[in-house]
Design a protein around this motif. Sequence first.
Motif, PDB file in Angstrom:
ATOM      1  N   LYS B 121      28.121  21.517 126.414  1.00 61.32           N
ATOM      2  CA  LYS B 121      28.235  22.860 126.981  1.00 61.32           C
ATOM      3  C   LYS B 121      29.691  23.255 126.978  1.00 61.32           C
ATOM      4  O   LYS B 121      30.570  22.419 127.118  1.00 61.32           O
ATOM      5  CB  LYS B 121      27.694  22.868 128.409  1.00 61.32           C
ATOM      6  CG  LYS B 121      26.203  22.694 128.464  1.00 61.32           C
ATOM      7  CD  LYS B 121      25.691  22.877 129.876  1.00 61.32           C
ATOM      8  CE  LYS B 121      24.176  22.887 129.855  1.00 61.32           C
ATOM      9  NZ  LYS B 121      23.591  23.081 131.162  1.00 61.32           N
ATOM     10  N   ASP B 123      32.699  25.842 128.555  1.00 59.03           N
ATOM     11  CA  ASP B 123      32.981  26.645 129.741  1.00 59.03           C
ATOM     12  C   ASP B 123      33.551  27.993 129.337  1.00 59.03           C
ATOM     13  O   ASP B 123      34.549  28.061 128.624  1.00 59.03           O
ATOM     14  CB  ASP B 123      33.976  25.894 130.638  1.00 59.03           C
ATOM     15  CG  ASP B 123      33.818  26.325 132.078  1.00 59.03           C
ATOM     16  OD1 ASP B 123      33.112  27.340 132.303  1.00 59.03           O
ATOM     17  OD2 ASP B 123      34.372  25.661 132.970  1.00 59.03           O
ATOM     18  N   GLN B 129      28.676  28.228 132.004  1.00 59.96           N
ATOM     19  CA  GLN B 129      28.571  27.270 130.915  1.00 59.96           C
ATOM     20  C   GLN B 129      27.571  27.753 129.870  1.00 59.96           C
ATOM     21  O   GLN B 129      26.477  28.176 130.203  1.00 59.96           O
ATOM     22  CB  GLN B 129      28.092  25.941 131.489  1.00 59.96           C
ATOM     23  CG  GLN B 129      28.987  25.437 132.596  1.00 59.96           C
ATOM     24  CD  GLN B 129      29.435  24.031 132.339  1.00 59.96           C
ATOM     25  OE1 GLN B 129      28.640  23.171 132.031  1.00 59.96           O
ATOM     26  NE2 GLN B 129      30.719  23.807 132.463  1.00 59.96           N
TER      27      GLN B 129
END
Lengths: 352, 299
Positions: B121, B123, B129
């Motif tokens: 994931k 940010d 996310q």
Amino acid sequence: MNKYRLELDPSGRESPWWVTIVALLLAFSLVAVFILATGKNAATVYAKMLTGAFGTEFGLTETLVKAIPLMLCGLGVSLAYRIQVWNIGAEGQFVAGAMAATAITVYLPGLPAWSALPLMVLAGIASGALWGLFTALPKVLFGVNELIISLMLNYVALQALDFVVYGPWRDPAGKNFPGTPAFTAAESLPVWGNSRLHMGLLLALVAVVAAWVFVQKTRWGYELRLLGANSEAARHAGVNIKSYAVLVMLLSGGLAGLGGMAEVSGVAHRLLYGISPGYGYTAIIVAWIARLNPFGIVVSAVLFGGLIVGGYSVQTLGLPSSISNLLQGAVLFFLIAGSILGKVRVRRREAA
Amino acid sequence: MELFTQLLTAAVASGTPLLFVTLGGIFIEKAGIIQLGAEGLMLMGAVTAAGVYLATSSLPVTLLAVLLVGGLLGLLHAFLTVTLRANQIVSGLALTLFGGGLSAYLGKAITGIPLSGAVPKFDFGVLGQVDLFTLSSLALVVVLQIAFFHTSFGLHLKAVGDNPATADVMGIRVQGMRYFAVIAGSMLMGLGGANLLMVFSPTWIEGMTTGRGWIAIALVIFARWNPLGALAACWFFGFLDTLGFRLQLAGSTVPPYFLKMLPYLLTIAVLILVGWRTQHRMSRAPQALGIPYIREQRF
């Protein structure tokens, strides 16, 4: 240049019957590869399936029990497929029929057999037909694709089934078991001897003959065949395509609904969670393998009933019963490829 | 605000697998072929992802395997429908039944084993996310939108789907384009299944797609064969799907069974709406959709 070329048979006749046999053999061979890949002996597995499904009296009657819903649902979808109405909602129509038949036992308890069973049959047929109508109306009114609608309605019907068996219709004495109370003897179809084989088989066979008479001997059947063979010509001859789409969906749904009624009244003797192990989907192959012929459907329904029972019997060998689903898909693949390849012929090129 | 962001994130998470499948469907249908095998392809994609990831713990290998499986099944559909000119609807149904059966068979041993942390994931600050699948689905929308509407490839694809005979005369390889579209689109459908398994509900269960493949086929029509439309349609759908789920969590008195019916009823409603609106207009559907192309129509 090549001296020979491949051509499709211009007569457009159906491919020869042995293509079906070859397709079945190839499908079984392909699945054998998967069985071997999991380290099992394919011959043992198939032998076990065969004896499980046809080798004993118990197996044979179980196979016929499974063939009943397949016959009724397969017959139903075959009528729709004749005119390219792609009903894949037999599963939902089956569940609708099973629920309506059960509703009679829930809301009109204690009826004698002479009124309970006919009422349940009627309710099953009517509710299956209604479920079919929900697919037909958007199609004829707004031109909506019937494939997707009929499939979406399957999921709706299954949720409705879950609701009643977990909720209002649940057997209070059933210790949280998701099912209705057991039907009385008057609400159950008579069975043959000590087996689970029930009178639904008779209903299914009557439906098969009726469907054959309808298609081959009536004016509607004639127009239906005309529509199936050449919809353009049929339109010019004044055949109303839309009313036939509604008609086949009503018949299709009604037959599947009758199948649902027969299953709850003849086999389960109550409505329960997951009443259908996918009969409505298997019925599609049953209809296709029989080339939509009513009598052929009897044969293919028994064959696929055997496949389901055989699938259960190999579980003792440590194989999942989903092996029968795998076989079903493979059969359909080889069948459609075969029905085309069977028509291919080799022709010599004419000299230029 | 907190709730709204949560709802939106959940909507995107639920809509992204659908987006892959819908984009795949658009690609295939643009070339004039119907692919109803989406449900089977998603299941095969999901079971492949689960099996390969559990065995290798490698995301690239897993994704490659998923693409390979989707591509092979797509090749099968293309061979049957383009070369053999088999009925596209029946071939698609066969693919769905076969994929359902095979995935259940292959997945028996890994049923119920959860995958976690498989997908990285990134940010994005206030946006929260974003996982790899969601990012690539967005990139894919942009790429396909440009490819379909601003390149000669897109023009050729449209020609093949609308009028293959003319396309053939123009020198476009009709069969080749159709093969390419079916294989590429089927790969995307497999990816959608992998996405569902690796991000949305990370445990393999038999039949876990519960009709999402079919919903995506309906969304192709709703999106009017347009990638940006697909993005809107899938996220909207994901939003409504999430809403039902949240209502259930919030202690709604409506039995959950009725909330679970919503996506299916909604699909029907959407199709009826689209049908009603386009009743008296020309459809945006590729005009040769579902019709096999035969160069020398002699028989």
